[in-house]
Write an enzyme that holds these catalytic residues in place. Structure first.
Site, mmCIF file in Angstrom:
data_model
loop_
_atom_site.group_PDB
_atom_site.id
_atom_site.type_symbol
_atom_site.label_atom_id
_atom_site.label_comp_id
_atom_site.label_asym_id
_atom_site.label_seq_id
_atom_site.Cartn_x
_atom_site.Cartn_y
_atom_site.Cartn_z
ATOM 1 N N GLU A 163 75.851 43.345 117.266
ATOM 2 C CA GLU A 163 76.792 44.347 117.755
ATOM 3 C C GLU A 163 76.971 44.215 119.274
ATOM 4 O O GLU A 163 78.069 44.362 119.789
ATOM 5 C CB GLU A 163 76.267 45.745 117.389
ATOM 6 C CG GLU A 163 77.343 46.759 117.128
ATOM 7 C CD GLU A 163 76.793 48.001 116.428
ATOM 8 O OE1 GLU A 163 76.739 47.985 115.191
ATOM 9 O OE2 GLU A 163 76.421 48.963 117.100
ATOM 10 N N GLU A 174 79.111 41.270 119.918
ATOM 11 C CA GLU A 174 80.500 41.623 119.602
ATOM 12 C C GLU A 174 81.116 42.414 120.751
ATOM 13 O O GLU A 174 82.261 42.172 121.148
ATOM 14 C CB GLU A 174 80.526 42.438 118.303
ATOM 15 C CG GLU A 174 81.929 42.661 117.770
ATOM 16 C CD GLU A 174 81.948 43.598 116.572
ATOM 17 O OE1 GLU A 174 80.875 43.857 115.998
ATOM 18 O OE2 GLU A 174 83.045 44.071 116.241
ATOM 19 N N CYS A 182 76.518 51.695 112.061
ATOM 20 C CA CYS A 182 75.252 51.752 111.307
ATOM 21 C C CYS A 182 75.223 52.907 110.334
ATOM 22 O O CYS A 182 74.481 52.886 109.378
ATOM 23 C CB CYS A 182 74.052 51.928 112.221
ATOM 24 S SG CYS A 182 74.226 51.158 113.781
ATOM 25 N N SER A 185 82.658 48.421 114.946
ATOM 26 C CA SER A 185 81.986 47.125 114.997
ATOM 27 C C SER A 185 81.975 46.520 113.604
ATOM 28 O O SER A 185 81.724 47.208 112.618
ATOM 29 C CB SER A 185 80.555 47.322 115.486
ATOM 30 O OG SER A 185 79.801 46.187 115.178
ATOM 31 N N LYS A 208 73.780 55.969 102.170
ATOM 32 C CA LYS A 208 73.367 54.572 102.000
ATOM 33 C C LYS A 208 73.483 54.146 100.541
ATOM 34 O O LYS A 208 73.633 52.971 100.245
ATOM 35 C CB LYS A 208 71.918 54.394 102.476
ATOM 36 C CG LYS A 208 71.762 54.503 103.981
ATOM 37 C CD LYS A 208 72.122 53.216 104.682
ATOM 38 C CE LYS A 208 72.007 53.346 106.193
ATOM 39 N NZ LYS A 208 72.693 52.268 106.909
ATOM 40 N N GLU A 260 76.912 53.146 100.322
ATOM 41 C CA GLU A 260 77.133 51.917 101.085
ATOM 42 C C GLU A 260 76.698 50.691 100.297
ATOM 43 O O GLU A 260 77.397 49.680 100.253
ATOM 44 C CB GLU A 260 76.379 51.981 102.414
ATOM 45 C CG GLU A 260 76.739 50.843 103.358
ATOM 46 C CD GLU A 260 75.862 50.799 104.601
ATOM 47 O OE1 GLU A 260 74.715 51.268 104.538
ATOM 48 O OE2 GLU A 260 76.330 50.270 105.616
ATOM 49 N N GLU A 309 82.471 45.347 98.841
ATOM 50 C CA GLU A 309 82.466 44.192 99.737
ATOM 51 C C GLU A 309 81.050 43.768 100.141
ATOM 52 O O GLU A 309 80.874 42.766 100.828
ATOM 53 C CB GLU A 309 83.326 44.458 100.978
ATOM 54 C CG GLU A 309 82.867 45.592 101.880
ATOM 55 C CD GLU A 309 83.470 46.937 101.502
ATOM 56 O OE1 GLU A 309 83.857 47.110 100.335
ATOM 57 O OE2 GLU A 309 83.525 47.814 102.373
ATOM 58 N N CYS A 342 69.689 59.870 112.081
ATOM 59 C CA CYS A 342 69.077 59.616 110.771
ATOM 60 C C CYS A 342 67.931 60.567 110.455
ATOM 61 O O CYS A 342 67.683 60.879 109.298
ATOM 62 C CB CYS A 342 68.569 58.191 110.702
ATOM 63 S SG CYS A 342 69.839 57.001 111.067
#
Lengths: 173, 642
Positions: free
Chosen positions: B312, B315, B339, B359, B398, B401, B406, B569
């Site tokens: 990241e 990037e 994240c 990102s 999550k 996710e 993908e 988190c």
């Protein structure tokens, strides 16, 4: 310019919301107006309203499902709401109900196939001394008898649809 | 550091519904002065406007509550907290009664006790289900109240049949309205705290129920899966989609190689499930427990957290290079962190036009999945189809996710199961392990070494701090310690809703080896000021996004950290229940303490990370291979649903 139904509806809601400064307190007047015009409030309309007022679609749904007079289901041109509370009941709402169901061929909670009439129950509208009372859209009828039911329905029919013989829509606001 | 311009009181909730708690900052002397309340004959001086509930708490009188929650605005709907107030005809809800004049309150008279008991009896008459068949058994506020008030029979009956269908359509959150007591905590969480607006009350009176837009399944409406509603539900009406049976099945299957990665936040919170104080880290005891449960390898998500920082950060440098040197106006800045899967879905729904700013680096969980099923499988000669990757996360999003279509860049489903802290605690109990008493053991190689930077990902501001530690050192060539004491970048820490920091880059160093193929030198950054911001909870994210949309100060930022959950988190939707600001800060303290204990505290100094770039991702950060495995793309979802 070609416009899809959705674009037109969204434009109308936007204009309405702007009249009220896009304030969330305008939710009910906007819903009423859209319902009166389109006789339903579909998912898309609710989401556009929410978007315009800066609230969430589920909040619009919450309000709409709270008020018996809002509701999101499609309904007829004329919503007939018969009072079902105690004094109207004692004064013969049962017979009025049967007469209406027979005349229209639908049960309470339904809409006629031609989209003209919906039958709904209502709770007390403060006409207890003149029962049975009912509402046709926003007009109150009191001391309704089975004989008058036919008359009232005919009056509605005459003023709406391809076979309308009277141009003015008598009791539509 | 300049003060943040964002108003803290921009809650959408009407004034009357906003929290009545008044800060006692000025030594108890708030605006309007103090007022004396006499509670059960005992006098207490409180700031004007304090609720009876808060005043009683101060003198050690506990009034039972159900719909009240320290994170949420006042509702006053459950009536469990009723008290007698002198001069008032009826009982008053203590949580919703601001003290504005001297009052006399009685909190446990016969009338009060009887009313509370009746309220509880009434709630139970609508609450379907048996406690022993409920995930919240022993951690249920309704159950606790029933016990407290000695409910020994169902005065008003008990439902024998479920009334609602259970909504299992979401990968993350399961809604069971049969257990709902209509306290509206989830509604206040979703609409006021998170400003996502997935659930509301529909209908009226005894026919009201909590629902989604047009009663659609949760999986098909706008929901970011943050699970904050689960954390605040007093009963079992909301729960996470629990894959523990599948995980046990994989463990029991001798052909499967079951690998678990553990994120930092669950380790700081899991002790709460075993009766420990919030903020007791059990990282190494947990490793032992996982081994004893039968997991074949235990890895530290911090490893990929470090990898995330490298990817990241690179990037960001590439974006800045293209924008500042290449004068490429098409480069999307500020760059947003990716994240937090709750935040990612929030952006996809509400600010889809800003997807280019996100990102492209995957979250640490997904990076780990991809690395395990490629690099690790290759290195250890294990067929990736026999590997089952489990992720221990503080998060319900999550779960969604890892099921995103993908996320299969390894050729397999990168992460097979997402487990929450609560679910793992259940597994450990099921295995008969007394977690706090276990011996300590370390993570497995080859991803065993982590850095303090990875650990602090768990708290709001942590990703930013980790990124800054690395970026500062890579760009300026000087140690972070020379700028910030002990490399603790305090300005990005803390629970303030939105934080904004400016860092002038006065000196630049040589380009480190790892980035040599990307930028020739750092001279283009000399004299620049790096502007970064941190926001946690989607309500704060919304403020920042609206500011960016309006071209405000945050649109000038270079890098913004967003976390979907309040507190980051550590306050995630998979964490132990209950949650409160105090519990979250205790967990954060555990995280920062763990960071301070690490020898290596910067991502780019992690030897395992450097090894993976030498052995596997040979074309370097943001290279072709890392783009294939460690980066992803996003789906513009929009807020309109069909």
């Amino acid at each position: 310019m070609l416009m899809t139904d959705r674009e037109r509806l969204a434009g109308e809601i936007k204009a309405l919301a702007e009249q009220h400064d896009n304030c969330r307190t305008a939710l009910i007047p906007i819903v009423q107006e859209i319902k009166q015009k389109y006789r339903k409030l579909d998912d898309f309309a609710m989401q556009v309203i929410a978007d315009q007022l800066g609230i969430h679609p589920v909040e619009v749904y919450s309000v709409v499902s709270f008020y018996a007079f809002l509701g999101s289901a499609a309904h007829g041109k004329y919503i007939i709401r018969l009072c079902r509370t105690i004094s109207c009941d004692m004064q013969g709402k049962e017979r009025v109900m049967r007469q209406m169901e027979n005349d229209l061929g639908i049960r309470f909670g339904e809409t006629t196939a031609d989209g003209k009439f919906s039958l709904e129950w209502a709770n007390c509208m403060g006409m207890c001394d003149q029962g049975p009372a009912m509402l046709v859209n926003e007009r109150v009828y009191t001391r309704v008898t089975p004989e008058r039911v036919h008359e009232i329905l005919e009056e509605c029919r005459r003023s709406f649809g391809v076979h309308a013989t009277e141009q003015k829509e008598v009791y539509l606001v | 550091m300049s003060p943040t311009p964002v108003q803290e009181t921009s809650s959408r909730a009407p004034k009357s519904q906003q929290s009545l708690t008044i800060a006692r900052a000025a030594g108890g002397e708030a605006i309007g002065g103090t007022v004396t309340a006499t509670i059960n004959g005992q006098e207490v001086k409180v700031p004007l406007g304090t609720t009876i509930l808060a005043a009683a708490e101060e003198i050690g009188v506990r009034i039972p509550t159900l719909c009240h929650h320290p994170d949420l605005c006042v509702a006053g709907v459950c009536r469990v907290c009723v008290v007698e107030v002198e001069g008032q005809r009826t009982l008053q809800a203590a949580c919703a009664f601001p003290i504005t004049s001297p009052i006399k309150v009685l909190t446990h008279t016969r009338k009060v006790r009887q009313s509370r008991r009746h309220v509880i009896d009434l709630l139970l008459s609508e609450h379907y289900g048996e406690c022993y068949a409920c995930g919240r058994n022993n951690n249920c506020e309704l159950q606790a109240l029933a016990k407290e008030y000695g409910v020994d029979f169902f005065r008003f009956g008990h439902p024998s049949k479920p009334k609602y269908e259970i909504d299992c359509s979401s990968y993350s959150v399961i809604r069971d309205n049969n257990k709902c007591v209509l306290c509206r905590r989830c509604v206040r969480t979703c609409i006021d705290l998170q400003e996502v607006g997935t659930i509301e009350v529909a209908g009226r009176s005894d026919k009201s129920y909590i629902t989604t837009f047009k009663d659609k399944p949760l999986g098909s409406v706008v929901c970011i899966n943050c699970g904050q509603c689960i954390n605040r539900c007093p009963t079992g009406a909301l729960r996470a989609n629990d894959p523990t049976d599948d995980v046990w099945a994989a463990i029991d299957d001798p052909r499967k190689h079951v690998v678990i990665q553990t994120a930092p936040s669950p380790r700081a919170a899991i002790g709460e499930c075993f009766g420990l104080e919030p903020g007791t880290p059990l990282t190494y005891e947990l490793n032992t427990a996982l081994r004893m449960c039968g997991f074949d390898r235990i890895f530290d998500t911090n490893f990929t957290a470090d990898l995330t920082i490298i990817e990241e950060g690179t990037e960001l440098i590439l974006r800045l290079h293209k924008a500042l040197v290449g004068k490429d106006a098409a480069i999307a800045l500020p760059q947003f962190t990716s994240c937090s899967p709750g935040w990612v879905k929030y952006l996809e729904h509400f600010y889809a036009e800003y997807i280019p700013n996100l990102s492209s680096a995957k979250s640490p969980q997904q990076m780990f999945g991809a690395v395990i099923k490629t690099y690790y499988a290759e290195k250890h000669g294990i067929d990736p189809k026999d590997i089952v990757t489990v992720a221990l996360m503080p998060c319900s999003a999550k779960k969604f996710e890892c099921n995103r279509s993908e996320m299969d860049d390894s050729g397999f489903k990168d992460v097979d199961y997402g487990l929450t802290t609560r679910e793992l605690a259940k597994m450990i109990s099921e295995a008969g392990l007394e977690l706090p008493k276990l011996s300590k053991s370390d993570f497995d190689a080859p991803f065993g070494t982590a850095t303090g930077s990875g650990v602090i990902f768990g708290a709001t501001g942590g990703v930013m701090e980790a990124a800054l530690r690395t970026v500062i050192e890579l760009v300026t060539g000087t140690k972070v310690e020379s700028l910030f004491d002990k490399a603790n970048i305090i300005p990005v820490r803390g629970f303030e809703g939105v934080k904004y920091v400016e860092l002038p880059i006065t000196d630049v160093g040589p380009v480190p080896d790892i980035l040599k193929h990307l930028v020739p030198d750092w001279n283009w950054l000399k004299g620049a000021t790096l502007k970064v911001a941190v926001a946690h909870g989607t309500a704060n994210a919304k403020k920042v996004m609206e500011d960016i949309k309006a071209g405000g100060m945050f649109s000038e930022c270079h890098f913004i950290e967003f976390m979907g959950c309040p507190g980051g988190c550590i306050g995630g939707g998979g964490q132990p229940i209950p949650t409160s600001p105090e519990i979250r800060s205790a967990r954060a303290r555990a995280i920062y303490a763990e960071d301070a204990a690490y020898d290596v505290r910067k991502s780019h100094e992690n030897p395992d990370v450097l090894t993976i770039y030498q052995e596997f991702l040979t074309d370097g950060p943001c290279g072709r291979k890392s783009h294939k495995l460690l980066h992803t793309h996003y789906v513009p979802r929009g807020k309109y649903i069909e």
